[in-house]
Each structure stands twice: as C-alpha cells, then as structure tokens.
Design an enzyme around this catalytic site. Structure first.
Site, PDB file in Angstrom:
ATOM      1  N   ASP A  99      27.767  68.148  49.979  1.00  0.00           N
ATOM      2  CA  ASP A  99      27.961  67.808  51.181  1.00  0.00           C
ATOM      3  C   ASP A  99      28.308  69.128  51.815  1.00  0.00           C
ATOM      4  O   ASP A  99      28.613  70.247  51.144  1.00  0.00           O
ATOM      5  CB  ASP A  99      28.824  66.795  51.441  1.00  0.00           C
ATOM      6  CG  ASP A  99      29.223  66.406  52.903  1.00  0.00           C
ATOM      7  OD1 ASP A  99      28.203  66.434  53.931  1.00  0.00           O
ATOM      8  OD2 ASP A  99      30.474  66.540  53.481  1.00  0.00           O
ATOM      9  N   SER A 100      28.462  69.191  53.399  1.00  0.00           N
ATOM     10  CA  SER A 100      28.816  70.415  53.952  1.00  0.00           C
ATOM     11  C   SER A 100      30.303  70.606  53.588  1.00  0.00           C
ATOM     12  O   SER A 100      30.880  71.937  53.671  1.00  0.00           O
ATOM     13  CB  SER A 100      28.899  70.365  55.460  1.00  0.00           C
ATOM     14  OG  SER A 100      29.337  69.279  55.935  1.00  0.00           O
ATOM     15  N   CYS A 121      25.187  63.737  52.338  1.00  0.00           N
ATOM     16  CA  CYS A 121      25.275  64.376  53.669  1.00  0.00           C
ATOM     17  C   CYS A 121      24.148  63.429  54.507  1.00  0.00           C
ATOM     18  O   CYS A 121      22.988  63.636  54.022  1.00  0.00           O
ATOM     19  CB  CYS A 121      25.151  65.526  53.528  1.00  0.00           C
ATOM     20  SG  CYS A 121      24.941  66.591  54.834  1.00  0.00           S
ATOM     21  N   GLU A 146      37.669  67.713  58.485  1.00  0.00           N
ATOM     22  CA  GLU A 146      38.051  69.046  57.670  1.00  0.00           C
ATOM     23  C   GLU A 146      39.275  69.404  57.703  1.00  0.00           C
ATOM     24  O   GLU A 146      40.029  70.079  56.735  1.00  0.00           O
ATOM     25  CB  GLU A 146      36.944  70.078  57.865  1.00  0.00           C
ATOM     26  CG  GLU A 146      35.362  69.801  57.441  1.00  0.00           C
ATOM     27  CD  GLU A 146      35.473  70.031  56.202  1.00  0.00           C
ATOM     28  OE1 GLU A 146      36.039  70.624  55.385  1.00  0.00           O
ATOM     29  OE2 GLU A 146      34.506  68.961  55.777  1.00  0.00           O
ATOM     30  N   CYS A 181      27.515  59.459  59.214  1.00  0.00           N
ATOM     31  CA  CYS A 181      27.927  60.656  58.416  1.00  0.00           C
ATOM     32  C   CYS A 181      28.981  60.512  57.450  1.00  0.00           C
ATOM     33  O   CYS A 181      30.148  59.606  57.660  1.00  0.00           O
ATOM     34  CB  CYS A 181      28.612  61.561  59.832  1.00  0.00           C
ATOM     35  SG  CYS A 181      29.434  62.995  59.082  1.00  0.00           S
ATOM     36  N   HIS A 190      31.399  62.172  56.586  1.00  0.00           N
ATOM     37  CA  HIS A 190      32.815  62.292  56.891  1.00  0.00           C
ATOM     38  C   HIS A 190      33.559  61.042  57.443  1.00  0.00           C
ATOM     39  O   HIS A 190      34.905  61.162  57.068  1.00  0.00           O
ATOM     40  CB  HIS A 190      33.049  63.497  57.665  1.00  0.00           C
ATOM     41  CG  HIS A 190      32.670  64.693  57.374  1.00  0.00           C
ATOM     42  ND1 HIS A 190      31.687  65.362  56.624  1.00  0.00           N
ATOM     43  CD2 HIS A 190      33.482  65.896  57.133  1.00  0.00           C
ATOM     44  CE1 HIS A 190      31.723  66.599  56.375  1.00  0.00           C
ATOM     45  NE2 HIS A 190      33.068  66.835  56.588  1.00  0.00           N
TER      46      HIS A 190
HETATM   47  N1  LIG Z   1      28.818  64.707  56.138  1.00  0.00           N
HETATM   48  C1  LIG Z   1      27.861  65.159  57.030  1.00  0.00           C
HETATM   49  C2  LIG Z   1      27.443  66.558  57.394  1.00  0.00           C
HETATM   50  C3  LIG Z   1      28.387  66.796  58.528  1.00  0.00           C
HETATM   51  C4  LIG Z   1      28.536  68.146  59.368  1.00  0.00           C
HETATM   52  O1  LIG Z   1      28.534  69.259  58.333  1.00  0.00           O
HETATM   53  O2  LIG Z   1      28.276  68.207  60.494  1.00  0.00           O
HETATM   54  C5  LIG Z   1      27.134  64.239  57.326  1.00  0.00           C
HETATM   55  O3  LIG Z   1      26.847  63.147  56.426  1.00  0.00           O
HETATM   56  O4  LIG Z   1      25.893  64.158  58.083  1.00  0.00           O
END
Ligand SMILES: N[C@@H](CCC(=O)O)C(=O)O
Length: 281
Positions: free
Chosen positions: A18-19, A81, A158, A190, A192
């Site tokens: 993931d990011s 992600c 984050e 997402c 997150h």
């Molecule tokens: N975890 C993210 C990436 C979010 C991001 O870095 O903007 C996703 O599922 O899209």
C-alpha cells in the site's frame, strides 16, 4: 516489457503493499484468516498519498514494487490499495508471471450482495476511475451507487489523527451526500479507512451496513492459493515490514493503529526507481 519467470513455492511469502498504513487493515484480515502464511509488507511512505497521482505515475510505482517483491521471492502479490487496484491492476497482471490480486472486485461483489443503495468512499483517483461503480453494477444491475472522493482522510490517518474533532468534522462532511441519498450500504473503498471505524461507528446510523473489502479479498486469496497449490502449511510464519520512507515513523504509527510493534526496514527510492529502469530496457 519482458516477463520475469520464477517458480513460486508454498513457503514463499505473500507480498502485500500500500502507499502507507492503509494496507495494514488488509494485513490484519490476512493474519486472522490465513495465519500460516508468511507475509512481506511494503508501505510506499516516501510517496504517500497515492490518491491524487496520475495513472502513469501509479503504474510506475506499482511496477517497481512488484519487481522488487519478485526479487524477494514472494509467491503472490496482494494490492492492499484500492487506488493501485483501480488504475494499475489489469496492466501489471498482463506483465508479471505471478498471481496478483486486487481489492476492488471482491469489495464490489460483497457490496452488491449486501445492499441496493451503495455508497463508496475512496480516494479521488479511485472515485474518478469509476472502478467500484462498474464492478458493483456488473454484480447487481439493480444497484444504485454513489462515490465520494475523500482526499483529506489519508493524510489524517497517516498521522493517526483518528480521535480528533477535525477528522470527525471532515468525515461528517464527506458522508453528507451519502446520508442524503439514503444509502443502505457503505464501502470502505480505501484500505486506510477501516482505521476510522471507531469514528464511523459514531457517525453512521446503525442501519447502514459497512463493507470492508479486505474480508472478501482474503477469501479470494484463500481460493487462489488452493487453486495454485500454494498454501503454506508450515507452522511458523513470519512477517517482514519495509517502507520507502522513515521506518521509525511507520513503526510508531503502525504500533498505535495495530497494537503490535514491528521491526521496519527501509527500501530506498533509488533502489525502487532503478528496478523500473532495468525493466524497461
Ligand atoms: N490505501 C489507499 C491509498 C491511499 C492513498 O495513498 O491516497 C487505497 O486503498 O486507495
């Protein structure tokens, strides 16, 4: 681009990326439901957020990460992600000779089963791609779908600003159009966002079903591992954590969010970027 051939083995790790800390919500589900698998987690924290990146940029990042993971001998890659799954999954699946799983299709199918008036909160890139809308409508043509891009969430998560009145105000605002549309189901589009569950539970009416696509993704992983004969039956699995940004910062925030501490190792961006260059020549 040339395909790199490699024989996967059952005891190989599953690469999860993931990011940033978002993929940890997927990791948690994998650990709970596939407890004998060894995992390699990569958070691209030097380049988070992904949600406002172009498709060209994301494709480059994803190719670098998968190439690096291949070098680490992983047997499967899981895009924990949604943004990468929306914008890069199809392309890289055709380029790499290893199973690569995305999160959107399992999430969309679960949502289509759960309700008819479906809200999807996600990054702006995922919302603009319409990937959820298309996949939900394919699974259930009678469904109605509302997608809301939520650019402020990832930077707040984050920094672990979940228990913060500002985050609550932002969340209330993002959910407003979905409440007005009278949705019966909400998808965390997402990875997150499941970190926001304690806050969401306070804001959302209890009648709304909440879908965490990671749960269906893990079922898809189990099927794929069985089908390919890649299930790990060894009893002592382990998990390695790597990030492209600051390992200490990641260890701190992930410890706060997940309740366990981990050793986190750095992977420099120059190593990743070098892999993409090596691949394209
Ligand atoms: N975890 C993210 C990436 C979010 C991001 O870095 O903007 C996703 O599922 O899209």
């Amino acid at each position: 681009m040339a395909k790199i051939l490699q024989m996967p083995i059952q005891t190989g790790k599953i690469g999860v990326f993931d990011s940033g800390v978002g993929g940890l919500t997927v990791l948690r589900e994998i650990m709970a439901h596939l407890p004998t698998e060894s995992l390699l987690y990569f958070g691209d924290t030097a380049r988070v957020p992904y949600g406002d990146r172009s498709q060209t940029e994301l494709l480059r990042f994803v190719r670098e990460i998968i190439t690096w993971m291949q070098g680490q001998g992983v047997k499967m890659v899981v895009m924990a992600c949604n943004t990468s799954s929306a914008l890069a999954l199809e392309t890289v699946r055709a380029e790499f000779d290893m199973p690569i799983l995305g999160i959107i299709l399992p999430g969309a199918r679960a949502a289509a089963k759960a309700g008819r008036r479906i809200g999807v909160i996600s990054t702006v890139a995922t919302a603009n791609s319409n990937a959820y809308k298309q996949a939900i409508l394919e699974a259930s043509p009678v469904a109605e779908v509302w997608q809301v891009g939520c650019p402020d969430f990832v930077p707040l998560i984050e920094k672990n600003r979940i228990d913060d009145p500002y985050t609550r105000a932002v969340a209330t605002d993002y959910l407003k159009p979905l409440m007005a549309a009278n949705i019966d189901t909400l998808v965390y589009g997402c990875t997150h966002y499941p970190h926001l569950a304690p806050l969401m539970e306070q804001i959302l009416p209890p009648s709304i079903k909440v879908i965490n696509p990671a749960q269906s993704l893990v079922s898809a992983m189990a099927k794929e591992l069985d089908m390919l004969g890649l299930r790990n039956t060894q009893s002592k699995p382990d998990i390695d954590f790597y990030v492209s940004g600051d390992p200490i910062k990641f260890a701190k925030v992930s410890g706060q969010l997940m309740g366990f501490s981990s050793q986190v190792q750095p992977v420099s961006l120059s190593v990743l970027e070098g892999l993409a260059i090596a691949q394209s020549v």
